[in-house]
Design a protein around this motif. Structure first.
Motif, mmCIF file in Angstrom:
data_model
loop_
_atom_site.group_PDB
_atom_site.id
_atom_site.type_symbol
_atom_site.label_atom_id
_atom_site.label_comp_id
_atom_site.label_asym_id
_atom_site.label_seq_id
_atom_site.Cartn_x
_atom_site.Cartn_y
_atom_site.Cartn_z
ATOM 1 N N THR A 1 0.831 -1.203 0.000
ATOM 2 C CA THR A 1 0.000 0.000 0.000
ATOM 3 C C THR A 1 0.866 1.255 0.000
ATOM 4 O O THR A 1 0.576 2.230 -0.701
ATOM 5 C CB THR A 1 -0.928 -0.001 1.229
ATOM 6 O OG1 THR A 1 -1.752 -1.172 1.190
ATOM 7 C CG2 THR A 1 -1.803 1.238 1.253
ATOM 8 N N ALA A 2 1.940 1.236 0.793
ATOM 9 C CA ALA A 2 2.856 2.376 0.806
ATOM 10 C C ALA A 2 3.540 2.560 -0.543
ATOM 11 O O ALA A 2 3.752 3.684 -1.006
ATOM 12 C CB ALA A 2 3.899 2.187 1.910
ATOM 13 N N MET A 3 3.882 1.426 -1.208
ATOM 14 C CA MET A 3 4.480 1.514 -2.539
ATOM 15 C C MET A 3 3.507 2.149 -3.529
ATOM 16 O O MET A 3 3.878 2.995 -4.349
ATOM 17 C CB MET A 3 4.875 0.117 -3.019
ATOM 18 C CG MET A 3 5.558 0.060 -4.388
ATOM 19 S SD MET A 3 4.432 0.088 -5.800
ATOM 20 C CE MET A 3 3.576 -1.466 -5.564
ATOM 21 N N TYR A 4 2.244 1.759 -3.436
ATOM 22 C CA TYR A 4 1.231 2.325 -4.325
ATOM 23 C C TYR A 4 1.101 3.828 -4.086
ATOM 24 O O TYR A 4 0.961 4.617 -5.025
ATOM 25 C CB TYR A 4 -0.105 1.624 -4.081
ATOM 26 C CG TYR A 4 -1.243 2.173 -4.897
ATOM 27 C CD1 TYR A 4 -1.365 1.865 -6.245
ATOM 28 C CD2 TYR A 4 -2.206 2.994 -4.313
ATOM 29 C CE1 TYR A 4 -2.401 2.373 -6.999
ATOM 30 C CE2 TYR A 4 -3.251 3.499 -5.055
ATOM 31 C CZ TYR A 4 -3.354 3.187 -6.395
ATOM 32 O OH TYR A 4 -4.381 3.691 -7.134
ATOM 33 N N ASP A 5 1.162 4.254 -2.813
ATOM 34 C CA ASP A 5 1.099 5.682 -2.491
ATOM 35 C C ASP A 5 2.283 6.426 -3.097
ATOM 36 O O ASP A 5 2.134 7.525 -3.633
ATOM 37 C CB ASP A 5 1.078 5.865 -0.971
ATOM 38 C CG ASP A 5 1.128 7.329 -0.555
ATOM 39 O OD1 ASP A 5 0.149 8.044 -0.806
ATOM 40 O OD2 ASP A 5 2.162 7.749 0.004
ATOM 41 N N SER B 1 7.881 5.730 0.055
ATOM 42 C CA SER B 1 6.897 6.141 1.052
ATOM 43 C C SER B 1 6.871 5.107 2.172
ATOM 44 O O SER B 1 7.082 3.918 1.939
ATOM 45 C CB SER B 1 5.510 6.264 0.408
ATOM 46 O OG SER B 1 4.535 6.635 1.376
ATOM 47 N N VAL B 2 6.609 5.592 3.392
ATOM 48 C CA VAL B 2 6.471 4.699 4.535
ATOM 49 C C VAL B 2 4.985 4.592 4.871
ATOM 50 O O VAL B 2 4.223 5.548 4.709
ATOM 51 C CB VAL B 2 7.271 5.213 5.744
ATOM 52 C CG1 VAL B 2 6.837 6.609 6.155
ATOM 53 C CG2 VAL B 2 7.141 4.247 6.925
ATOM 54 N N PHE B 3 4.565 3.434 5.296
ATOM 55 C CA PHE B 3 3.153 3.200 5.589
ATOM 56 C C PHE B 3 2.675 4.115 6.706
ATOM 57 O O PHE B 3 3.392 4.389 7.662
ATOM 58 C CB PHE B 3 2.948 1.735 5.989
ATOM 59 C CG PHE B 3 1.535 1.420 6.391
ATOM 60 C CD1 PHE B 3 0.562 1.248 5.431
ATOM 61 C CD2 PHE B 3 1.192 1.316 7.732
ATOM 62 C CE1 PHE B 3 -0.745 0.960 5.793
ATOM 63 C CE2 PHE B 3 -0.102 1.027 8.112
ATOM 64 C CZ PHE B 3 -1.077 0.850 7.134
#
Length: 656
Positions: A365-369, A378-380
């Motif tokens: 999810t952080a990668m997608y952000d 990005s960090v979660f």
């Protein structure tokens, strides 16, 4: 005679001694033979059982990674593992069961015996096997024969494999027969030879086990551990937190998800060989930028994972930055420097999640952000938690959106700045989600690309636009429609033929359709994109460069493309009243278009002052909320039929 008898008497003890030694030799030999036989036999069964375990892991991996595997392909794969030239098991039974899938094969055993054997195995599992274990195995004796069995239950698939043992009994039996009639020296030599052969055979089996283990847990292209190995590593790490009191529990760690930004374009444009070379180069660069404690994995086409134990969030940020810099280094492919870039997301154990599955979802999810925001890494965060759940829900709903045609085109008018009359419309995709309402492409285009359906979506949008042109034509409306086409859609080799066939079917002139591409997308593969766009232009379809000024393109490729329209990005309209630099860019774009016999459309016009400024600068056409917002086909049809200059004072009546 007496002397002779005495000699005889003298010889008899020695003979008895010799016979005793021989008997002792035979006895010792028998012991060694028996021990060797049992040792080799047990070791053979153990190594065979290990080999069966690795083979089943390989089979389970193939099924899990390719759920669409046909029964014929599965049969071929099973034959390759168990029935090839070097391995011909006399008895084989393989069964694979899934949610909506069932396949089995049987050889060398009757169905009745198989049912009895399976019942015996099930009883053994109930009596001795831990039910929480996902891959129980063992040895079952049935009808005087030994059978090896292995069960595997990973994901939605359950695999059962049963084979007849082929241990060293025949080889050792052969040795026993020869040793029973030879001398003491031959016995010892045969024993040594048997042990040597046994060792050699076991070594070969171990080598085979190692090869199977590597095949199942390592990526052949990059020689990096794969998803199966990652699951093993993470399971071992997570187990440490519930380990015995004598062991120090695991403290923390960070999981990084790395996704290459433009790998698909490189792979499709330059070929799979170039894509493989790129992946190998990226793997080498990533491996060179991690520590000995960190582990690099490749789990899919262009997705890598880094597991970093004993790493805090601040330290992980520095690692992410180093990995981004490594991925941004250009790679020489086909005498061209390719820079794919990457997006990285990471999550921290245990502050973000305390189990592997959740940690993986959060890192993804952080990668997608990072990819959506073009942040690099990005960090979660807690915001990502709801975003990740929302994204997973939308991904699951994509199939229904295509089938039920929930993705529709809204239309925003483009006007002639001289008189305010509509000269065309731009079709903008909107997902009319039954739960979340109307969603813009920001929420679903990336999901469509990741699902591998972007070419299908390109055809979907083209079909909707042409059908709307046909509906308008039947009403006497001849207004062109412009649509955004992804560069991935242009990789569809039959897209032009599909488009022309639809235009012919509905009797629509190709000039009524306009294709818009984002400037930065065009600049990725100039030669290929130019060739595809030239084919569309030759067919009579109009071309436009969208969001001009946001990319890093050069004037040379703009001249080669020779498009009909250049659309100035809406960001240049913001503060255009005061910003002289933005006005200079707009002026240059207008002059550039004139030099190439094209026209300029200014996007994002929100005020009359902005419209007046760019009109005075020589811009011909405009688009933005000042004139009209995107609206449904029914609403824009009424607006076109009104045939009045925009902004239209009674436009609000069409929103009823």
């Amino acid at each position: 005679m007496s002397d002779f008898k005495e000699l005889d008497q003298d010889k008899s003890p020695r003979l008895r001694l010799i016979l005793g030694c021989l008997a002792m030799a035979f006895f010792v030999s028998a012991i060694y033979i028996t021990v060797s036989y049992r040792l080799a036999s047990d070791l053979g069964l153990k190594t065979e059982l290990n080999a069966l375990h690795q083979q089943t892991m390989l089979l389970q991996s193939e099924i899990t990674q390719d759920p669409a595997l046909s029964a014929q392909q599965l049969t071929q794969f099973v034959n390759t593992i168990y029935l090839h030239d070097h391995v011909q098991v006399p008895t084989l039974y393989v069964q694979v069961e899934g949610k909506e899938f069932s396949w089995s094969t049987r050889q060398g055993i009757t169905e009745t015996d198989l049912v009895k054997l399976i019942d015996s195995i099930q009883n053994t599992i109930k009596e001795h096997t831990d039910h929480s274990h996902s891959m129980p195995n063992g040895i079952e004796t049935f009808a005087g024969k030994k059978y090896l069995w292995q069960l595997s239950h990973l994901g939605q698939y359950k695999t059962t494999v049963i084979i007849q043992s082929q241990s060293l009994e025949d080889t050792l039996s052969y040795i026993i027969k020869r040793l029973s009639i030879t001398s003491l020296l031959v016995f010892w030599l045969a024993i040594w030879l048997a042990l040597t052969i046994s060792s050699w055979i076991n070594q070969k089996i171990q080598e085979k086990n190692h090869a199977l283990r590597k095949l199942a847990t390592y990526d052949a292209l990059t020689n990096l551990p794969n998803r199966l190995y990652l699951n093993k590593v993470m399971s071992q790490f997570m187990d440490k937190k519930v380990s015995s009191k004598h062991q120090q529990p695991a403290k923390e760690g960070c999981l990084f998800v790395i996704d290459l930004d433009n790998f698909k374009e490189v792979n499709d444009t330059f070929g799979h060989a170039a894509g493989d070379k790129l992946l190998q180069s990226v793997a080498n660069k990533l491996a060179a930028n991690i520590t000995e404690q960190q582990i690099l994995f490749r789990i899919s086409g262009d997705e890598f994972i880094v597991w970093s134990p004993d790493t805090g969030i601040e330290e992980a940020k520095a690692t992410a930055q180093a990995l981004i810099l490594a991925c941004n280094e250009p790679v020489m492919i086909n005498q061209l420097y390719i820079n794919t870039g990457a997006s990285i997301g990471f999550a921290h154990y245990p502050s973000h999640a305390n189990d592997y599955e959740t940690l993986m979802v959060y890192a993804d999810t952080a990668m997608y952000d990072a990819k959506q925001g073009r942040k690099g890494w990005s960090v979660f965060s807690q915001h990502d938690r709801s975003q990740g759940a929302h994204r997973l829900e939308l991904r699951a709903d994509l199939e229904e959106a295509f089938i039920s045609q929930h993705i529709l085109l809204d239309y925003q008018p483009k006007v002639n700045l001289a008189d305010g009359k509509i000269i065309g419309v731009e079709g903008l995709a909107r997902w009319h989600h039954p739960v979340h309402g109307v969603l813009s492409p920001y929420h679903f285009i990336e999901l469509i690309e990741q699902s591998g359906r972007i070419q299908e979506f390109g055809r979907y949008v083209i079909k909707q636009a042409i059908e709307q042109l046909s509906a308008w034509q039947s009403q006497g409306i001849h207004t062109p429609i412009a649509i955004n086409v992804s560069p991935y859609s242009l990789l569809d080799p039959e897209l032009l033929e599909f488009t022309l066939a639809l235009l012919k079917q509905h009797d629509i002139s190709p000039s009524m359709l306009e294709i818009e591409l984002i400037e930065s997308s065009i600049s990725i593969n100039v030669e290929y994109i130019f060739k595809r766009l030239h084919e569309f232009k030759q067919a009579g379809i109009k071309l436009a460069i969208d969001d001009f000024g946001t990319g890093m393109s050069s004037l040379s490729y703009i001249s080669h493309l020779n498009v009909h329209f250049i659309k100035i990005d809406k960001s240049f309209m913001q503060d255009v009243e005061q910003d002289t630099k933005k006005r200079a860019v707009i002026s240059a774009a207008i002059q550039l278009a004139r030099n190439f016999n094209g026209s300029v459309i200014a996007e994002g016009i929100e005020t009359k002052q902005q419209a007046d400024i760019i009109k005075a600068m020589g811009c011909e056409f405009g688009q933005g909320y000042y004139f009209a917002k995107p609206m449904s086909a029914q609403q824009v049809t009424l607006l076109i039929q009104a045939d009045q200059p925009l902004p239209f004072s009674i436009e609000s009546s069409f929103n009823d």
